[in-house]
Motif scaffolding. Structure first.
Motif, PDB file in Angstrom:
ATOM      1  N   ALA A 258      42.616 -66.725  17.913  1.00  0.00           N
ATOM      2  CA  ALA A 258      43.950 -66.506  17.437  1.00  0.00           C
ATOM      3  C   ALA A 258      44.984 -66.830  18.580  1.00  0.00           C
ATOM      4  CB  ALA A 258      44.342 -65.275  16.931  1.00  0.00           C
ATOM      5  N   GLY A 259      44.635 -66.544  19.719  1.00  0.00           N
ATOM      6  CA  GLY A 259      45.445 -66.404  20.965  1.00  0.00           C
ATOM      7  C   GLY A 259      45.762 -67.862  21.562  1.00  0.00           C
ATOM      8  N   ILE A 260      44.718 -68.565  21.665  1.00  0.00           N
ATOM      9  CA  ILE A 260      44.744 -69.595  22.179  1.00  0.00           C
ATOM     10  C   ILE A 260      45.561 -70.817  21.197  1.00  0.00           C
ATOM     11  CG2 ILE A 260      42.710 -69.838  23.625  1.00  0.00           C
ATOM     12  CD1 ILE A 260      41.109 -71.481  21.584  1.00  0.00           C
ATOM     13  N   ARG A 261      45.406 -70.688  19.791  1.00  0.00           N
ATOM     14  CA  ARG A 261      46.062 -71.223  18.964  1.00  0.00           C
ATOM     15  C   ARG A 261      47.821 -70.954  18.933  1.00  0.00           C
ATOM     16  NH1 ARG A 261      43.312 -71.354  12.988  1.00  0.00           N
ATOM     17  NH2 ARG A 261      45.072 -73.142  12.748  1.00  0.00           N
ATOM     18  N   ALA A 262      47.631 -69.495  19.199  1.00  0.00           N
ATOM     19  CA  ALA A 262      49.157 -69.209  19.352  1.00  0.00           C
ATOM     20  C   ALA A 262      49.871 -69.712  20.548  1.00  0.00           C
ATOM     21  CB  ALA A 262      49.465 -67.444  19.355  1.00  0.00           C
ATOM     22  N   GLU A 263      49.203 -69.655  21.707  1.00  0.00           N
ATOM     23  CA  GLU A 263      49.733 -70.175  22.896  1.00  0.00           C
ATOM     24  C   GLU A 263      49.523 -71.899  22.849  1.00  0.00           C
ATOM     25  OE1 GLU A 263      51.222 -68.366  25.175  1.00  0.00           O
ATOM     26  OE2 GLU A 263      50.709 -66.379  24.058  1.00  0.00           O
TER      27      GLU A 263
END
Length: 427
Positions: A258-263
């Motif tokens: 979720a983090g790498i997608r959001a960033e």
């Protein structure tokens, strides 16, 4: 299809060994490779930091997939260079590679996305960092961890249980011991538990863990002596129980994705999560953006599918379509190192017994070897990784050390307790 593996260590040999087994692979190249890799791939005299030369070689030789082994070229932007040439490459781009290239960046990412980890503080000057260390010990800390922010060839971390040792290491960081990597430091609480290594493939849309493993960082038996790049590993790691796996998936891997997608991080490769299991709770020690070495050696010994197909689909963004096939048999890899490692050591000693070791059924992955006067010689600190599979962890250990004992070179040594931690779970 032709494949290029970038690197020259045991990790790259393990990847080459698996990739060449694929019916889809016509030929494997490795740049620059080593004496053992030369038996499984065509070695190319291009160094890992020669990014444009590597891309030009791949373009002119019809390379269909490039797999990058070490962290340094990833952090330098090799994926960005290859993409500009229109080449398919396995690995994160330069921005995403900061998850390993900067401890501060990685820690901020973990905190932002609620990934369990040690509390930490970041400093860019020695005096306030020293005050923080003194305060932690005065408050009753049993130990702290100091990390140089940037890449330091695996040497920029100290686990200190004495204030004096911590302050000495801190001074070294700011005094140039690790160059620019030590200009910023991260100081963390020291987590207590049992470590495990979790490797997971991701294409930014899907994340798929590989089987668990456990490294042995200290140079001597019973986890004594200084840290090294790894003296051996085994898979699976029993400390990663079914319940721990569920927590890793829910609390680490899913939030990471979720983090790498959001960033909007461009990540088509592997995330290596070092975890400490504290009373059944996994907490992240660090992120690496490449396959762990030596962990990847026993992991590759347990893989029974088409590794090329898996990596190619990851690079293409089709990881969801990949099929990972694992053996239930445990595997153990024992590192043979040069005398004096991880300190100063001598190179150029002929290695005997390699064929005898292979005849036992073990696979010998070369890490620091070269050719000299027609013979294979030691050329690095970690020289060989002797890997074996067995029906039980005890059998895998026995087979690995049976092969280790066939090999000789002046000053060569190994730990004799690789995998021993797993045995306590079988009692």
């Amino acid at each position: 299809m032709k494949v290029l593996v970038v690197g020259s260590g045991g990790r790259e040999h393990a990847l080459v060994w698996q990739l060449k087994r694929s019916p889809e692979v016509e030929k494997v190249y490795c740049a620059p490779g080593n004496a053992g890799i030369a038996a499984d791939a065509e070695c190319v005299a291009i160094q890992v930091d020669e990014l444009e030369k590597l891309a030009e070689f791949a373009a002119s030789n019809g390379i269909g997939l490039t797999v990058v082994g070490p962290e340094a070229p990833l952090c330098d932007g090799i994926v960005d260079v290859f993409r500009r040439h229109g080449l398919l490459v396995f690995g994160p781009d330069k921005r995403a590679a900061q998850l390993e290239g900067s401890k501060d960046f990685a820690k901020a990412f973990m905190v932002k996305y609620g990934i369990p980890t040690a509390k930490a503080a970041t400093f860019t000057a020695e005096a306030p960092a020293a005050d923080y260390i003194r305060g932690e010990f005065a408050a009753g800390a049993k130990g702290i961890v100091i990390k140089a922010d940037g890449l330091a060839a695996g040497k920029g971390v100290l686990v200190a249980d004495k204030e004096a040792d911590a302050l000495e290491f801190l001074h070294g960081c700011f005094d140039g011991m690790f160059g620019a990597a030590g200009a910023k430091v991260l100081i963390e609480e020291c987590l207590v538990g049992e470590e495990a290594s979790i490797l997971a493939l991701t294409d930014g849309n899907t994340i798929v863990p590989l089987v668990s493993s456990q490294d042995h960082k200290r140079v001597f038996d019973n986890d004594m002596g200084p840290n090294t790049g790894g003296m051996g590993a085994y898979s699976p790691a029993p400390v990663v129980s079914d319940e721990v796996w569920k927590k890793i998936d829910a609390e680490i891997l899913k939030p990471f994705l979720a983090g790498i997608r959001a960033e909007k991080l461009d990540f088509h490769g592997v995330i290596f999560v070092g975890v400490m299991v504290c009373d059944g709770q996994p907490k992240v020690l660090e992120f690496n953006v490449r396959f762990g070495d030596p962990e990847i050696q026993p992991v590759m010994r347990r893989f029974d599918g088409d590794w090329f197909d898996v990596l190619k689909k990851t690079a293409e963004g089709r990881l969801a379509d990949a099929k990972l096939v694992w053996s239930e048999d445990p595997a153990v890899s024992v590192v043979l190192a040069s005398g004096g490692y991880p300190g100063k050591y001598q190179k150029g000693f002929p290695i005997s017994g390699l064929e005898d070791a292979a005849a036992t059924g073990a696979v010998v992955f070369h890490a620091g070897t070269a050719f000299k006067d027609g013979a294979i010689v030691n050329a690095g600190g970690r020289v060989l990784g002797v890997s074996a599979r067995g029906k039980s962890i005890a059998e895998a250990i026995e087979k690995a050390y049976g092969a280790v004992d066939k090999i000789r070179f002046e000053g060569g040594f190994c730990r004799r307790d690789i995998g021993a931690k797993a045995l306590k779970y079988n009692k």
